[in-house]
Design a protein around this motif. Structure first.
Motif, PDB file in Angstrom:
ATOM      1  N   LEU A 102       0.834  -1.205   0.000  1.00 49.90           N
ATOM      2  CA  LEU A 102       0.000   0.000   0.000  1.00 49.90           C
ATOM      3  C   LEU A 102       0.868   1.253   0.000  1.00 49.90           C
ATOM      4  CD1 LEU A 102      -2.678  -1.241   2.538  1.00 49.90           C
ATOM      5  CD2 LEU A 102      -2.817  -1.263   0.038  1.00 49.90           C
ATOM      6  N   ASN A 105       2.450   2.436  -3.355  1.00 47.64           N
ATOM      7  CA  ASN A 105       1.535   3.007  -4.334  1.00 47.64           C
ATOM      8  C   ASN A 105       0.917   4.318  -3.860  1.00 47.64           C
ATOM      9  OD1 ASN A 105       1.256   0.878  -6.578  1.00 47.64           O
ATOM     10  ND2 ASN A 105       1.207  -0.301  -4.696  1.00 47.64           N
ATOM     11  N   THR A 106       1.594   5.037  -3.001  1.00 48.61           N
ATOM     12  CA  THR A 106       1.015   6.268  -2.455  1.00 48.61           C
ATOM     13  C   THR A 106       1.301   7.507  -3.293  1.00 48.61           C
ATOM     14  OG1 THR A 106       2.941   6.599  -1.038  1.00 48.61           O
ATOM     15  CG2 THR A 106       1.040   5.457  -0.063  1.00 48.61           C
ATOM     16  N   TYR A 108       1.058   7.706  -6.590  1.00 47.79           N
ATOM     17  CA  TYR A 108       0.203   7.781  -7.770  1.00 47.79           C
ATOM     18  C   TYR A 108      -0.909   8.779  -7.508  1.00 47.79           C
ATOM     19  CZ  TYR A 108       2.452   3.555  -9.513  1.00 47.79           C
ATOM     20  OH  TYR A 108       3.369   2.656  -9.959  1.00 47.79           O
ATOM     21  N   MET A 110      -4.288   9.849  -7.166  1.00 44.67           N
ATOM     22  CA  MET A 110      -5.627   9.287  -6.976  1.00 44.67           C
ATOM     23  C   MET A 110      -6.388  10.213  -6.048  1.00 44.67           C
ATOM     24  SD  MET A 110      -5.367   5.194  -6.218  1.00 44.67           S
ATOM     25  CE  MET A 110      -3.684   4.635  -6.077  1.00 44.67           C
ATOM     26  N   PRO A 112      -9.118  10.684  -3.040  1.00 42.31           N
ATOM     27  CA  PRO A 112      -9.391   9.811  -1.889  1.00 42.31           C
ATOM     28  C   PRO A 112     -10.415   8.712  -2.227  1.00 42.31           C
ATOM     29  CG  PRO A 112      -9.307  12.080  -1.173  1.00 42.31           C
ATOM     30  CD  PRO A 112      -9.236  12.099  -2.685  1.00 42.31           C
ATOM     31  N   GLN A 114     -10.894   7.351  -5.234  1.00 43.54           N
ATOM     32  CA  GLN A 114     -10.215   6.372  -6.077  1.00 43.54           C
ATOM     33  C   GLN A 114      -9.312   5.476  -5.232  1.00 43.54           C
ATOM     34  OE1 GLN A 114      -8.411   9.271  -8.696  1.00 43.54           O
ATOM     35  NE2 GLN A 114      -9.670   8.613 -10.434  1.00 43.54           N
ATOM     36  N   ARG A 115      -8.668   6.054  -4.244  1.00 44.62           N
ATOM     37  CA  ARG A 115      -7.779   5.277  -3.369  1.00 44.62           C
ATOM     38  C   ARG A 115      -8.577   4.208  -2.612  1.00 44.62           C
ATOM     39  NH1 ARG A 115      -2.510   4.122  -2.672  1.00 44.62           N
ATOM     40  NH2 ARG A 115      -2.170   3.412  -0.570  1.00 44.62           N
ATOM     41  N   TRP A 118      -9.475   1.551  -5.087  1.00 43.58           N
ATOM     42  CA  TRP A 118      -8.292   0.770  -5.443  1.00 43.58           C
ATOM     43  C   TRP A 118      -7.951  -0.225  -4.336  1.00 43.58           C
ATOM     44  CZ3 TRP A 118      -3.406   0.702  -3.065  1.00 43.58           C
ATOM     45  CH2 TRP A 118      -2.434  -0.027  -3.742  1.00 43.58           C
ATOM     46  N   GLU A 119      -7.926   0.240  -3.085  1.00 48.39           N
ATOM     47  CA  GLU A 119      -7.597  -0.655  -1.977  1.00 48.39           C
ATOM     48  C   GLU A 119      -8.619  -1.779  -1.850  1.00 48.39           C
ATOM     49  OE1 GLU A 119      -6.382   0.745   1.868  1.00 48.39           O
ATOM     50  OE2 GLU A 119      -5.270   2.420   0.983  1.00 48.39           O
TER      51      GLU A 119
END
Length: 166
Positions: A102, A105-106, A108, A110, A112, A114-115, A118-119
């Motif tokens: 995690l 990939n911070t 990129y 995105m 909040p 989208q994050r 994604w998670e």
């Protein structure tokens, strides 16, 4: 290369900038004996590079057979900054999504929302957990083309200077 020498290279400001990037290129020898080089997300914890992958990734069988790896982290500008690292991969299967995955990939871009999406997708995909590929650097070289050069170019510069002096 002595551990203190590796630490000195990795502690340079430009090295720290490169170690804060998202991607490295992981080179290893596949089980068929041929070389492989794959881009992979990573995080740096101050002493180790941690990459995470699916438990069924082909590279894991290769790394179990031959854990020697080389990593390249570089920039896309001219002149490039290049951090070269060598070490041995240690494999650690975890039943969850490792924090390092995690963290890697911070940077990129995105939102909040989208994050969160994604998670959720990551957690749904990796239900069997992930494998942490941990590399402690045993060798490192930083090339910035201003204060440091590839060794072959350093040799050419030395020869050129000798010709000019002689």
């Amino acid at each position: 290369m002595e551990p203190a020498d590796v630490t000195e290279v990795l502690d340079r400001p430009l090295s720290r900038e490169l170690l804060a990037r998202d991607l490295t290129r992981l080179a290893y020898v596949a089980t068929d004996g041929t070389p492989r080089n794959v881009p992979i997300g990573f995080s740096w914890n101050g002493t180790e590079l941690v990459m995470c992958t699916a438990p069924n990734a082909p590279k894991l069988a290769a790394l179990r057979t031959n854990p020697a790896v080389a990593l390249t982290i570089d920039t896309e500008v001219h002149p490039p900054a290049i951090l070269l690292i060598r070490g041995r991969a240690e494999l650690d299967h975890v039943d969850a999504i490792p924090d390092e995955f995690l963290e890697a990939n911070t940077t990129y871009t995105m939102t909040p929302e989208q994050r969160v999406e994604w998670e959720a997708g990551v957690r749904a995909l990796y239900t069997d957990g992930m494998v942490r590929v941990v590399v402690t650097p045993t060798w490192a070289k930083l090339i910035d083309f201003e204060t440091t050069l590839p060794s072959a170019v350093e040799e050419l510069v030395r020869r050129q200077q000798e010709r000019q002096q002689g």
